[in-house]
Write a protein that holds these residues in place. Structure first.
Motif, PDB file in Angstrom:
ATOM      1  N   ASN A   5       0.854  -1.182   0.000  1.00  0.00           N
ATOM      2  CA  ASN A   5       0.000   0.000   0.000  1.00  0.00           C
ATOM      3  C   ASN A   5       0.892   1.235   0.000  1.00  0.00           C
ATOM      4  N   THR A  23       2.526  -0.825   4.435  1.00  0.00           N
ATOM      5  CA  THR A  23       2.030   0.483   4.025  1.00  0.00           C
ATOM      6  C   THR A  23       3.197   1.456   4.090  1.00  0.00           C
ATOM      7  N   GLU A  69       1.205  13.995  -3.158  1.00  0.00           N
ATOM      8  CA  GLU A  69       0.241  13.381  -4.077  1.00  0.00           C
ATOM      9  C   GLU A  69       0.105  14.164  -5.379  1.00  0.00           C
ATOM     10  N   LEU A 126       4.191   5.328   3.512  1.00  0.00           N
ATOM     11  CA  LEU A 126       3.595   6.659   3.440  1.00  0.00           C
ATOM     12  C   LEU A 126       4.687   7.694   3.202  1.00  0.00           C
ATOM     13  N   GLN A 135       0.976   5.437   0.055  1.00  0.00           N
ATOM     14  CA  GLN A 135       0.190   6.621   0.376  1.00  0.00           C
ATOM     15  C   GLN A 135       1.070   7.851   0.209  1.00  0.00           C
ATOM     16  N   PHE A 136       0.464   8.920  -0.299  1.00  0.00           N
ATOM     17  CA  PHE A 136       1.177  10.172  -0.533  1.00  0.00           C
ATOM     18  C   PHE A 136       0.375  11.302   0.099  1.00  0.00           C
ATOM     19  N   GLY A 137       1.040  12.169   0.872  1.00  0.00           N
ATOM     20  CA  GLY A 137       0.341  13.260   1.527  1.00  0.00           C
ATOM     21  C   GLY A 137       1.190  14.507   1.626  1.00  0.00           C
ATOM     22  N   LYS A 180      -3.911   9.828  -3.663  1.00  0.00           N
ATOM     23  CA  LYS A 180      -3.279   9.725  -2.347  1.00  0.00           C
ATOM     24  C   LYS A 180      -2.987   8.292  -1.917  1.00  0.00           C
ATOM     25  N   LYS A 181      -3.781   7.336  -2.397  1.00  0.00           N
ATOM     26  CA  LYS A 181      -3.605   5.946  -1.964  1.00  0.00           C
ATOM     27  C   LYS A 181      -3.621   5.024  -3.164  1.00  0.00           C
ATOM     28  N   ARG A 182      -2.715   4.057  -3.157  1.00  0.00           N
ATOM     29  CA  ARG A 182      -2.660   3.040  -4.205  1.00  0.00           C
ATOM     30  C   ARG A 182      -2.255   1.719  -3.583  1.00  0.00           C
ATOM     31  N   GLU A 183      -2.848   0.655  -4.085  1.00  0.00           N
ATOM     32  CA  GLU A 183      -2.348  -0.676  -3.752  1.00  0.00           C
ATOM     33  C   GLU A 183      -1.656  -1.183  -5.004  1.00  0.00           C
ATOM     34  N   ASP A 230       3.571   3.029   9.752  1.00  0.00           N
ATOM     35  CA  ASP A 230       3.454   4.072  10.775  1.00  0.00           C
ATOM     36  C   ASP A 230       4.717   4.303  11.602  1.00  0.00           C
TER      37      ASP A 230
END
Length: 109
Positions: free
Chosen positions: A8, A99, A16, A101, A10-12, A23-26, A81
Motif C-alpha cells: 500500500n 504500508t 500526491e 507513506l 500513500q502520498f500526503g 493519495k492511496k494506491r495498492e 506508521d
C-alpha cells in the motif's frame, strides 16, 4: 510461480500532486529480478521501490520527490506508521501488506 508482493502506497502533504493527485494506491510487485536483474537480492527493498515508483507512478517533476537515489530531504517516509530511519531506510526489505507513506513537508510561499 512466486506470489506477487502487495504494498500500500500513500502520498500526503502535497506529495500526491506529483502522482496525479492520487493519495492511496495498492500495487503488486512481481519478482524484483524481473524489473532489476542486476540487484543482489531476491527481496524488494525501499531502494528498488523508489526506482519502480519513479518509472511507473511519478507523473511530473521527479526532482521534487527523488534526489541522489533516495527521497529528497523534506519528505518523511513511514513504514507501517514507523519512521523509516528506524527500519533501515533504503535497505528495508518490503513485506506483503506493508504500508509506505510519503509525506511532503515542503511548502511554497
Amino acid at each position: 510461480m512466486e506470489k506477487a508482493l502487495k504494498i500500500n502506497l500513500q502520498f500526503g502533504g502535497g506529495a500526491e500532486l506529483l502522482f496525479d493527485k492520487i493519495k492511496k494506491r495498492e500495487i503488486e510487485l512481481a519478482n524484483v529480478k524481473k524489473y532489476y536483474p542486476d540487484v543482489e537480492t531476491d527481496r524488494w527493498t525501499i531502494r528498488q521501490l523508489l526506482i519502480w515508483i519513479k518509472d511507473n507512478l511519478l507523473k511530473e517533476r521527479p526532482e521534487l520527490f527523488l534526489q541522489n537515489g533516495s527521497v529528497r530531504p523534506g519528505i518523511l517516509v513511514l513504514i507501517n506508521d514507523a519512521d523509516w530511519e528506524l527500519m533501515g531506510e533504503l535497505d528495508y526489505e518490503l513485506q506483503d501488506s506493508d504500508t509506505i507513506l510519503f509525506i511532503s513537508t515542503l511548502h511554497g510561499g
